[in-house]
Design an enzyme around this catalytic site. Structure first.
Site, PDB file in Angstrom:
ATOM      1  N   GLY A  71     125.411  97.054 -63.203  1.00 32.76           N
ATOM      2  CA  GLY A  71     124.252  96.187 -64.554  1.00 32.76           C
ATOM      3  C   GLY A  71     123.694  95.471 -62.574  1.00 32.76           C
ATOM      4  N   ASN A 151     123.388  84.897 -70.356  1.00 34.50           N
ATOM      5  CA  ASN A 151     124.507  85.218 -70.362  1.00 34.50           C
ATOM      6  C   ASN A 151     125.699  84.281 -70.415  1.00 34.50           C
ATOM      7  OD1 ASN A 151     123.193  85.270 -67.323  1.00 34.50           O
ATOM      8  ND2 ASN A 151     124.964  85.103 -66.659  1.00 34.50           N
ATOM      9  N   GLN A 179     123.665  91.671 -71.341  1.00 31.36           N
ATOM     10  CA  GLN A 179     124.763  90.910 -72.699  1.00 31.36           C
ATOM     11  C   GLN A 179     123.403  91.126 -73.950  1.00 31.36           C
ATOM     12  OE1 GLN A 179     127.002  89.478 -72.547  1.00 31.36           O
ATOM     13  NE2 GLN A 179     127.095  88.618 -70.284  1.00 31.36           N
ATOM     14  N   SER A 199     125.454  97.421 -68.563  1.00 31.30           N
ATOM     15  CA  SER A 199     126.910  97.277 -67.622  1.00 31.30           C
ATOM     16  C   SER A 199     127.236  98.334 -68.783  1.00 31.30           C
ATOM     17  CB  SER A 199     126.796  95.815 -66.770  1.00 31.30           C
ATOM     18  OG  SER A 199     128.107  96.154 -66.847  1.00 31.30           O
ATOM     19  N   HIS A 201     131.280  97.200 -68.137  1.00 37.29           N
ATOM     20  CA  HIS A 201     132.301  96.686 -68.739  1.00 37.29           C
ATOM     21  C   HIS A 201     131.944  95.136 -69.557  1.00 37.29           C
ATOM     22  CE1 HIS A 201     132.111  92.899 -66.001  1.00 37.29           C
ATOM     23  NE2 HIS A 201     130.797  93.634 -65.320  1.00 37.29           N
ATOM     24  N   THR A 237     127.695 111.124 -55.579  1.00 35.41           N
ATOM     25  CA  THR A 237     128.079 111.908 -56.751  1.00 35.41           C
ATOM     26  C   THR A 237     128.381 111.253 -57.772  1.00 35.41           C
ATOM     27  OG1 THR A 237     129.247 113.222 -54.312  1.00 35.41           O
ATOM     28  CG2 THR A 237     130.477 113.369 -57.202  1.00 35.41           C
ATOM     29  N   CYS A 325     129.695  84.289 -61.750  1.00 38.13           N
ATOM     30  CA  CYS A 325     129.333  84.500 -60.450  1.00 38.13           C
ATOM     31  C   CYS A 325     128.997  83.243 -59.606  1.00 38.13           C
ATOM     32  CB  CYS A 325     128.255  85.166 -60.822  1.00 38.13           C
ATOM     33  SG  CYS A 325     128.566  86.204 -61.723  1.00 38.13           S
TER      34      CYS A 325
HETATM   35  C1  LIG Z   1     127.097  90.841 -65.896  1.00 36.72           C
HETATM   36  C2  LIG Z   1     125.661  90.812 -65.949  1.00 36.72           C
HETATM   37  C3  LIG Z   1     125.317  91.327 -64.639  1.00 36.72           C
HETATM   38  C4  LIG Z   1     125.592  91.967 -63.238  1.00 36.72           C
HETATM   39  O1  LIG Z   1     126.324  93.303 -64.357  1.00 36.72           O
HETATM   40  P1  LIG Z   1     127.247  93.741 -63.717  1.00 36.72           P
HETATM   41  O2  LIG Z   1     127.965  95.476 -63.552  1.00 36.72           O
HETATM   42  O3  LIG Z   1     129.158  93.116 -63.483  1.00 36.72           O
HETATM   43  O4  LIG Z   1     127.294  93.938 -62.165  1.00 36.72           O
HETATM   44  C5  LIG Z   1     123.486  91.172 -64.703  1.00 36.72           C
HETATM   45  N1  LIG Z   1     123.191  90.677 -66.149  1.00 36.72           N
HETATM   46  C6  LIG Z   1     124.089  89.941 -66.988  1.00 36.72           C
HETATM   47  C7  LIG Z   1     122.833  89.585 -67.518  1.00 36.72           C
HETATM   48  C8  LIG Z   1     125.380  89.596 -66.700  1.00 36.72           C
HETATM   49  O5  LIG Z   1     125.721  88.980 -67.731  1.00 36.72           O
END
Ligand SMILES: *Cc1c(COP(=O)(O)O)cnc(C)c1O
Length: 388
Positions: A71, A151, A179, A199, A201, A237, A325
């Site tokens: 993300g 988030n 999110q 993203s 995960h 890649t 973070c």
């Molecule tokens: C987790 C998150 C990100 C960052 O995504 P990553 O894949 O962990 O780098 C960016 N924006 C929001 C709102 C998030 O919750």
């Protein structure tokens, strides 16, 4: 000891189905998708199938989606890529004070390069004033970046309305939907969005994979220079296993969305109602209705959030304060402070972000252990003695 996970906005576990889907691409299917021979053909097809699945989640065309490493990369690519592509048109960017650091730090960096950035305030519910947004737009404005869902609080921004404003003023519009994706229905065709970050995960896929929607006709300067992958828009890649996993995760999110929303809403309501009944002096942060179905951010007056988290951790409960973070720093959450919360209330906040595997029993366990923990912590606070 019970192990209960209420921190799904930080990351989600990889679903079994997702894991099973990606394993072949870590073992026997190792070909480079750019190779024209037998070893590459299967992986190319897997990448393109996954792209279609992720596109279905957002309702966009395969040509409008590139895979990224995260993300964070998606946000960087969207904002820097657009800023560099349009720097002859203008140098002004509008965003909000409550964005994820992936957006805020990127904007701060661009300021050092001569771009001007307006950071819009939010009100006590965590929302921006659309009139203020309109007023902030100047002939030099090239980009508006407003997150889909916050988030920390789960607050949902009026993306369609913002997109309409951006369109009327011919300004590009990016939204960080990390999110929101997988939790609520998203339709980029209906939203007037030019760029959207997601993203893997955060939607039950693995870490290290993300995607960026780039509306047809939107020109971006690439951020990762290299080979011709992703139609020359991102070199490197492809992370085939990650991409396949994200495709699977997107498919499952779509399949289960209605059921999941219902499940999460029931748990969230139980949590917030139960907490209000059992623990005095609390405040649920963020707009009462315009929030993700899974996120509850609660301030406990006269309590230090970090110590509350440690106490919960000792009982096996994983939650968070602020964002993953920013935790580790003792700064109060920039999101809650922007919403006008006092430093005390911001420091006393805990985010419970629920997910698929959570149960009513887990919520009830939390509601059972919380009152004595909070009472014990408050009994040590001189401020609390005065307030009682
Ligand atoms: C987790 C998150 C990100 C960052 O995504 P990553 O894949 O962990 O780098 C960016 N924006 C929001 C709102 C998030 O919750």
């Amino acid at each position: 000891m019970n192990r209960i996970y209420f921190d799904h906005n930080a990351t989600t576990p990889v679903l079994d189905e997702v894991f099973e889907a990606m394993v072949p691409f870590l073992k026997e299917q190792w070909g480079n998708p750019s190779s024209i021979h037998w070893a590459g053909r299967g992986t190319r097809k897997a990448v393109e199938d996954a792209r279609e699945r992720v596109c279905s989640l957002l309702n966009c065309a395969p040509l409008e989606l590139i895979f990224t490493s995260s993300g964070t990369e998606g946000d960087n690519h969207a904002i820097k890529g657009l800023a560099y592509a349009q720097k002859n048109k203008g140098n002004h960017i509008i965003t909000t004070k409550v964005e994820h650091p992936a957006v805020l730090s990127t904007c701060k960096h661009l300021q050092k390069e001569g771009f001007e950035v307006t950071y819009l305030d939010v009100d006590k519910d965590g929302l921006i004033d659309l009139e203020e947004l309109k007023k902030a737009i100047t002939p030099k404005t090239i980009l508006i970046s407003v997150m889909y869902a916050n988030n920390e609080t789960g607050v949902l921004f009026p993306i369609k309305e913002i997109g309409q404003i951006a369109k009327e003023k011919s300004v590009a519009f990016h939204t960080d939907a990390v999110q929101a994706a997988g939790k609520i229905k998203i339709d980029v065709a209906d939203l007037n969005v030019d760029l959207m970050t997601i993203s893997g995960h955060k939607l039950y896929g693995p870490k290290g994979i993300g995607a960026l929607f780039i509306k047809r006709g939107t020109r971006l300067v690439p951020i990762i220079h290299g080979g011709h992958q992703e139609r020359n828009r991102r070199g490197g890649t492809e992370n085939v296993a990650g991409i396949v996993a994200m495709g699977k995760a997107a498919e499952i999110a779509m399949r289960d969305m209605e059921k999941e929303t219902e499940h999460l809403s029931v748990l969230k309501a139980r949590l917030e109602k139960g907490m209000a009944e059992r623990v005095p002096h609390i405040k649920v942060n963020g707009h009462p209705e315009r929030r993700l179905p899974n996120t509850s951010n609660i301030s406990f007056e006269f309590v230090e959030g970090e110590s509350l988290l440690l106490n919960l951790d000792m009982k096996g409960i994983a939650a968070s304060s602020g964002s993953a973070c920013t935790s580790g720093s003792l700064e109060p959450s920039h999101v809650l402070v922007s919403m006008g919360l006092s430093h005390e209330l911001s420091h006393g906040s805990v985010r419970f972000s629920l997910g698929k595997s959570n149960t009513v029993e887990e919520i009830d366990y939390l509601l059972e252990i919380m009152p004595p923990i909070v009472e014990r912590m408050r009994s040590m606070s001189p401020l609390y003695a005065g307030a009682k």
